[in-house]
Design an enzyme around this catalytic site. Structure first.
Site, PDB file in Angstrom:
ATOM      1  CB  ALA A 102      -0.929  -0.010   1.206  1.00  0.00           C
ATOM      2  CB  ALA A 103       3.927   2.316   1.537  1.00  0.00           C
ATOM      3  N   GLY A 138       4.223   2.980  -5.309  1.00  0.00           N
ATOM      4  CA  GLY A 138       3.784   3.897  -6.359  1.00  0.00           C
ATOM      5  C   GLY A 138       2.354   3.638  -6.796  1.00  0.00           C
ATOM      6  CB  ILE A 139       0.457   0.645  -7.868  1.00  0.00           C
ATOM      7  CG1 ILE A 139       1.169   0.634  -9.216  1.00  0.00           C
ATOM      8  CG2 ILE A 139      -1.003   0.229  -8.031  1.00  0.00           C
ATOM      9  CD1 ILE A 139       1.329  -0.754  -9.834  1.00  0.00           C
ATOM     10  CG  ASP A 142       4.500  -1.323   1.624  1.00  0.00           C
ATOM     11  OD1 ASP A 142       5.684  -1.705   1.750  1.00  0.00           O
ATOM     12  OD2 ASP A 142       4.047  -0.922   0.543  1.00  0.00           O
ATOM     13  NE  ARG A 177       3.917  -5.694 -17.937  1.00  0.00           N
ATOM     14  CZ  ARG A 177       3.896  -5.138 -19.151  1.00  0.00           C
ATOM     15  NH1 ARG A 177       4.491  -5.732 -20.155  1.00  0.00           N
ATOM     16  NH2 ARG A 177       3.287  -3.977 -19.354  1.00  0.00           N
ATOM     17  CG  ASN A 211       7.745  -8.619  -8.101  1.00  0.00           C
ATOM     18  OD1 ASN A 211       8.411  -8.109  -7.195  1.00  0.00           O
ATOM     19  ND2 ASN A 211       7.256  -7.905  -9.095  1.00  0.00           N
ATOM     20  CG  ASP A 245      -2.953  -4.992 -20.590  1.00  0.00           C
ATOM     21  OD1 ASP A 245      -2.004  -4.196 -20.575  1.00  0.00           O
ATOM     22  OD2 ASP A 245      -2.909  -6.112 -20.039  1.00  0.00           O
ATOM     23  CG  HIS A 250      -0.288  -7.418 -17.698  1.00  0.00           C
ATOM     24  ND1 HIS A 250      -0.738  -6.276 -18.325  1.00  0.00           N
ATOM     25  CD2 HIS A 250       0.639  -7.008 -16.803  1.00  0.00           C
ATOM     26  CE1 HIS A 250      -0.112  -5.225 -17.820  1.00  0.00           C
ATOM     27  NE2 HIS A 250       0.729  -5.642 -16.900  1.00  0.00           N
ATOM     28  CG  MET A 298      -1.389  -0.714 -12.010  1.00  0.00           C
ATOM     29  SD  MET A 298      -2.200  -1.826 -13.180  1.00  0.00           S
ATOM     30  CE  MET A 298      -3.658  -2.320 -12.291  1.00  0.00           C
TER      31      MET A 298
HETATM   32  N1  LIG Z   1      -0.882  -5.512 -13.584  1.00  0.00           N
HETATM   33  C1  LIG Z   1      -0.475  -4.419 -14.174  1.00  0.00           C
HETATM   34  O1  LIG Z   1      -1.060  -3.985 -15.182  1.00  0.00           O
HETATM   35  C2  LIG Z   1       0.680  -3.616 -13.626  1.00  0.00           C
HETATM   36  C3  LIG Z   1       0.934  -2.317 -14.085  1.00  0.00           C
HETATM   37  C4  LIG Z   1       1.974  -1.607 -13.522  1.00  0.00           C
HETATM   38  C5  LIG Z   1       2.777  -2.187 -12.547  1.00  0.00           C
HETATM   39  N2  LIG Z   1       2.517  -3.454 -12.129  1.00  0.00           N
HETATM   40  C6  LIG Z   1       3.321  -4.121 -11.102  1.00  0.00           C
HETATM   41  O2  LIG Z   1       2.880  -3.726  -9.796  1.00  0.00           O
HETATM   42  C7  LIG Z   1       3.963  -3.913  -8.857  1.00  0.00           C
HETATM   43  C8  LIG Z   1       4.113  -2.685  -7.974  1.00  0.00           C
HETATM   44  O3  LIG Z   1       4.546  -1.575  -8.746  1.00  0.00           O
HETATM   45  P1  LIG Z   1       4.857  -0.167  -8.031  1.00  0.00           P
HETATM   46  O4  LIG Z   1       5.224   0.756  -9.146  1.00  0.00           O
HETATM   47  O5  LIG Z   1       3.777   0.207  -7.100  1.00  0.00           O
HETATM   48  O6  LIG Z   1       6.171  -0.556  -7.202  1.00  0.00           O
HETATM   49  P2  LIG Z   1       6.743   0.172  -5.901  1.00  0.00           P
HETATM   50  O7  LIG Z   1       8.121  -0.330  -5.683  1.00  0.00           O
HETATM   51  O8  LIG Z   1       6.531   1.635  -5.996  1.00  0.00           O
HETATM   52  O9  LIG Z   1       5.785  -0.368  -4.743  1.00  0.00           O
HETATM   53  C9  LIG Z   1       5.782  -1.691  -4.337  1.00  0.00           C
HETATM   54  C10 LIG Z   1       5.505  -1.707  -2.850  1.00  0.00           C
HETATM   55  O10 LIG Z   1       5.497  -3.068  -2.443  1.00  0.00           O
HETATM   56  C11 LIG Z   1       6.081  -3.090  -1.146  1.00  0.00           C
HETATM   57  N3  LIG Z   1       6.522  -4.440  -0.811  1.00  0.00           N
HETATM   58  C12 LIG Z   1       7.684  -5.080  -1.132  1.00  0.00           C
HETATM   59  N4  LIG Z   1       7.712  -6.293  -0.580  1.00  0.00           N
HETATM   60  C13 LIG Z   1       6.540  -6.453   0.088  1.00  0.00           C
HETATM   61  C14 LIG Z   1       5.984  -7.496   0.858  1.00  0.00           C
HETATM   62  N5  LIG Z   1       6.650  -8.652   1.060  1.00  0.00           N
HETATM   63  N6  LIG Z   1       4.773  -7.305   1.415  1.00  0.00           N
HETATM   64  C15 LIG Z   1       4.093  -6.153   1.229  1.00  0.00           C
HETATM   65  N7  LIG Z   1       4.571  -5.118   0.508  1.00  0.00           N
HETATM   66  C16 LIG Z   1       5.788  -5.275  -0.056  1.00  0.00           C
HETATM   67  C17 LIG Z   1       7.227  -2.090  -1.235  1.00  0.00           C
HETATM   68  O11 LIG Z   1       7.661  -1.685   0.064  1.00  0.00           O
HETATM   69  C18 LIG Z   1       6.562  -0.977  -2.024  1.00  0.00           C
HETATM   70  O12 LIG Z   1       5.951  -0.020  -1.162  1.00  0.00           O
HETATM   71  C19 LIG Z   1       5.184  -4.229  -9.713  1.00  0.00           C
HETATM   72  O13 LIG Z   1       5.387  -5.622  -9.729  1.00  0.00           O
HETATM   73  C20 LIG Z   1       4.784  -3.758 -11.093  1.00  0.00           C
HETATM   74  O14 LIG Z   1       5.486  -4.399 -12.112  1.00  0.00           O
HETATM   75  C21 LIG Z   1       1.481  -4.166 -12.646  1.00  0.00           C
END
Ligand SMILES: NC(=O)c1ccc[n+]([C@@H]2O[C@H](COP(=O)([O-])OP(=O)(O)OC[C@H]3O[C@@H](n4cnc5c(N)ncnc54)[C@H](O)[C@@H]3O)[C@@H](O)[C@H]2O)c1
Length: 337
Positions: A9-10, A12-13, A34, A88, A96, A152, A181, A236
């Site tokens: 939750a903390a 970028g998404i 998070d 990815r 991941n 998408d 995806h 996203m």
């Molecule tokens: N499905 C889609 O269409 C789509 C689109 C964009 C990004 N994504 C994916 O979404 C994911 C997140 O992207 P983002 O830009 O928010 O990344 P980010 O690094 O900004 O945020 C990820 C968050 O996950 C947290 N995290 C790490 N390990 C964890 C754990 N064990 N438990 C709980 N939280 C944990 C981190 O502390 C961080 O706050 C990436 O894998 C990215 O590739 C998917």
């Protein structure tokens, strides 16, 4: 009373997604988990005047399980995003898959009946990781597990509007996107767009190639523009919140909806018919689904693909097989003592 939990939750998404969920009137409890900064994000969001009560959790004292306890829906953007030059798939190898396996185990313990929306990439492999952990725990409900591919569909609709030369909002193009995806697994069904795309655009191979490429690799535009600072987050978050809204409205608001998501094809008998349509026995595919009170009500037919789309299907299926296998056979390494 609907409890939603965001894992990651903390990030970028996670932050804008949590904001949008806080604004969803169906959500009455919002738990943010998070490994960093979840308490700060929760405190910040808790000042917004909307029904959801917000709480934040970090890992100590079984924070993940406490956040997830009793959740009706769990949305997972936890992990690391792409940097320029990464696919990815590179994310799976780096970290991941392990994060997803750990969170799946916590969900199995704390809220086994929740709808699970997986955003963490590579979705083509992380969804099978979730399924396998839930199966081992004896709580896998394939009707409730979704790989979120909604971005998408959002991108396809936006990019089609741009090519047709009408503002997205006014033209209201809806383009189904199936497959997976990542890159060529993303299969936009331009021939099934509503309203129909002008036939001169579909017949112009160069224009169509460019449009399909943009939909398949649109994520790279953001990765490149952010220049090392991550991948798509705001679009996203919007797409993830919209998809969560559809699931919640179908489950708790009596509004069924047809959407596309990356799901286990064994979730409904329609999955076997889709396997026939695509000519393989792939276990996971992004398909049109009808959402209902218990998740996937029906897996629907892909409809008629034109010759161009049949060509794309071959490439998508070829790449999806190994990605699914990688997720389904992933073995989390034992915790370091
Ligand atoms: N499905 C889609 O269409 C789509 C689109 C964009 C990004 N994504 C994916 O979404 C994911 C997140 O992207 P983002 O830009 O928010 O990344 P980010 O690094 O900004 O945020 C990820 C968050 O996950 C947290 N995290 C790490 N390990 C964890 C754990 N064990 N438990 C709980 N939280 C944990 C981190 O502390 C961080 O706050 C990436 O894998 C990215 O590739 C998917």
């Amino acid at each position: 009373m609907v409890k939603a939990c965001v894992c990651g939750a903390a990030g970028g998404i996670g932050q804008p997604l949590s904001l949008l969920l806080k604004l969803n009137p169906l959500v009455t409890e919002l738990a943010l988990y998070d490994v960093v900064n979840a308490l700060g994000v929760a405190a910040d969001l808790s000042h917004i005047a909307s029904p959801a009560q917000v709480t934040g959790y970090l890992p100590p004292d079984n924070g993940a399980e406490r956040a997830l306890e009793g959740s009706d829906i769990v949305i997972i953007p936890a992990g690391v995003p792409r940097k320029p030059g990464m696919t990815r798939d590179d994310l799976f190898v780096c970290i991941n898959a392990g994060i997803c396996a750990t969170l799946a185990q916590a969900i199995a313990t704390a809220c086994p009946k929740a709808f699970i929306l997986v955003i963490s990439n590579p979705v083509n492999s992380t969804v099978p990781v979730f399924a396998e952990v839930l199966k081992k725990a004896g709580v896998f409900d394939p009707k409730k597990l979704f790989g979120v591919t909604h971005l998408d569909i959002v991108r396809a609709s936006t990019f089609v509007s741009a090519v047709v030369g009408k503002p997205a909002e006014a033209s209201g193009y809806t383009v189904p996107v199936i497959g997976g995806h990542a890159g060529v697994t993303i299969l936009p069904l331009l021939s099934q767009s509503k309203p129909a795309i002008p036939s001169d655009i579909l017949a112009d191979k160069e224009k169509r190639d460019a449009l399909v490429y943009r939909i398949q690799f649109g994520g790279d535009e953001v990765v490149k523009a952010k220049d090392g600072a991550g991948s798509a987050t705001l679009s996203m978050a919007q797409a993830g919140a919209e998809f969560a809204k559809f699931v919640l409205e179908a489950a708790f608001g009596g509004k069924s909806k047809v959407v596309q998501a990356y799901v286990y094809l064994g979730a409904d008998s329609g999955g076997a018919a889709v396997q026939k349509e695509i000519g393989t026995e792939l276990e996971y595919f992004s398909v049109p689904i009808e959402l209902g009170s218990s998740g996937i009500e029906k897996i629907l037919s892909l409809g008629k693909l034109d010759e161009y789309e049949q060509g794309l299907l071959g490439a998508a299926v070829k790449e999806l097989g190994p990605s699914i296998e990688k997720g389904a056979t992933f073995q989390p390494s034992p915790p370091k003592l």
